[in-house]
Design a protein around this motif. Sequence first.
Motif, mmCIF file in Angstrom:
data_model
loop_
_atom_site.group_PDB
_atom_site.id
_atom_site.type_symbol
_atom_site.label_atom_id
_atom_site.label_comp_id
_atom_site.label_asym_id
_atom_site.label_seq_id
_atom_site.Cartn_x
_atom_site.Cartn_y
_atom_site.Cartn_z
ATOM 1 N N ILE A 1 1.890 17.758 3.291
ATOM 2 C CA ILE A 1 3.068 18.600 3.493
ATOM 3 C C ILE A 1 3.447 19.246 2.160
ATOM 4 O O ILE A 1 3.968 18.579 1.260
ATOM 5 C CB ILE A 1 4.265 17.758 4.014
ATOM 6 N N GLU B 1 10.777 10.165 8.298
ATOM 7 C CA GLU B 1 9.744 9.694 7.378
ATOM 8 C C GLU B 1 10.299 8.529 6.553
ATOM 9 O O GLU B 1 11.332 8.661 5.896
ATOM 10 C CB GLU B 1 9.315 10.800 6.424
ATOM 11 N N ALA C 1 4.250 16.624 14.028
ATOM 12 C CA ALA C 1 4.369 15.173 13.835
ATOM 13 C C ALA C 1 3.980 14.390 15.085
ATOM 14 O O ALA C 1 4.194 14.834 16.214
ATOM 15 C CB ALA C 1 5.790 14.809 13.428
ATOM 16 N N ASP D 1 1.990 8.879 12.269
ATOM 17 C CA ASP D 1 1.386 9.706 11.225
ATOM 18 C C ASP D 1 1.809 9.188 9.853
ATOM 19 O O ASP D 1 2.881 8.592 9.691
ATOM 20 C CB ASP D 1 1.867 11.156 11.338
ATOM 21 N N TRP E 1 2.554 11.051 6.266
ATOM 22 C CA TRP E 1 2.690 12.351 5.611
ATOM 23 C C TRP E 1 2.723 12.169 4.107
ATOM 24 O O TRP E 1 3.352 11.244 3.594
ATOM 25 C CB TRP E 1 3.961 13.064 6.077
ATOM 26 N N TYR F 1 -3.804 23.037 8.174
ATOM 27 C CA TYR F 1 -3.222 21.816 7.617
ATOM 28 C C TYR F 1 -4.335 20.910 7.093
ATOM 29 O O TYR F 1 -5.426 20.847 7.683
ATOM 30 C CB TYR F 1 -2.433 21.056 8.687
#
Length: 295
Positions: free
Chosen positions: A98, A165, A238, A242, A244, A268
């Motif tokens: 990200i 997150e 998302a 996951d 990130w 990505y």
Amino acid sequence: MFTLPETRFDFGGDEYIYAEISRDMSEESNFKALAVTNELRKRNIPGVHDICPSNSSYIIRFDPEVISPVDLLEYLKEIDITKSNPSALNMQVRIVEIPIWYDDPLTQEYSRRFSERNISHDAMSDFELVRKLNGFSTKEEFIEAHSSSPYLITMMGFIPGTAWEYPLGLEKKQIIQTPKYSSPRTDTPSRAVGLGGAFTVIYPLHAPGSYQLIGMCAVPIFDQSQKLYDLRDTFFLARPGDIWKHRPVDESEYNEIVRQVQEGEYRYRIKNVDFSTEEYFANKKEYLTRLMEGF
């Protein structure tokens, strides 16, 4: 490694069963919520319509005319008890990069616009507020600390595509934390990166919000146009479970990535891995270093 306490189950009306693993957020309880809900999806139980993991719980929506609530509850208990050892909850996960422009002009502007709603009413930006509250002496130190840890997607909700997150591999005293706004903003820019408590979120759309704004994400996490290759089969980037990894970018790279997104060219960076909770809890730092190679 300890065994998690027995899950508490409750019925929610005629169509829901709620399972509370623990009252407090922890890596162990979230790994269990993910493991149980992943197993439920694999089994494809007739009459089960929705399966939603949360930070330390999960909820099931079902059709009582297809499956008896009592029978489903017994089924859930059987699966739940097999997932009570936190060191035996292995999962297949994606690592997703990200790109973030930290301390950018837009979130600085929103910080000033809504400063009267924040916990501090002086002229400092949300970024500066969070940096000082967490004892970082420089902007660079804060960015390094926030972007160096991988983050587990523990749940989704609020508005479409919002993902919570939680930082992996850190002791509680190492986790960057901050209070939310005293009164929520009436607007937040799409793709703004926010911090509230120990959680980082990226706002998928313009929306009200109360998390402290620390930067802008260069890529969409919710896209109805589906023109990007990696979002061709879904609106949402998302998935619960996951991992990130935030990568700091400067203004020039941010603008270039935004251009690629607008042209439909952006891809990505995604890596599919097997996540071993046994190896993770044995040596978190060493295991995450190996897992995150290339990111």
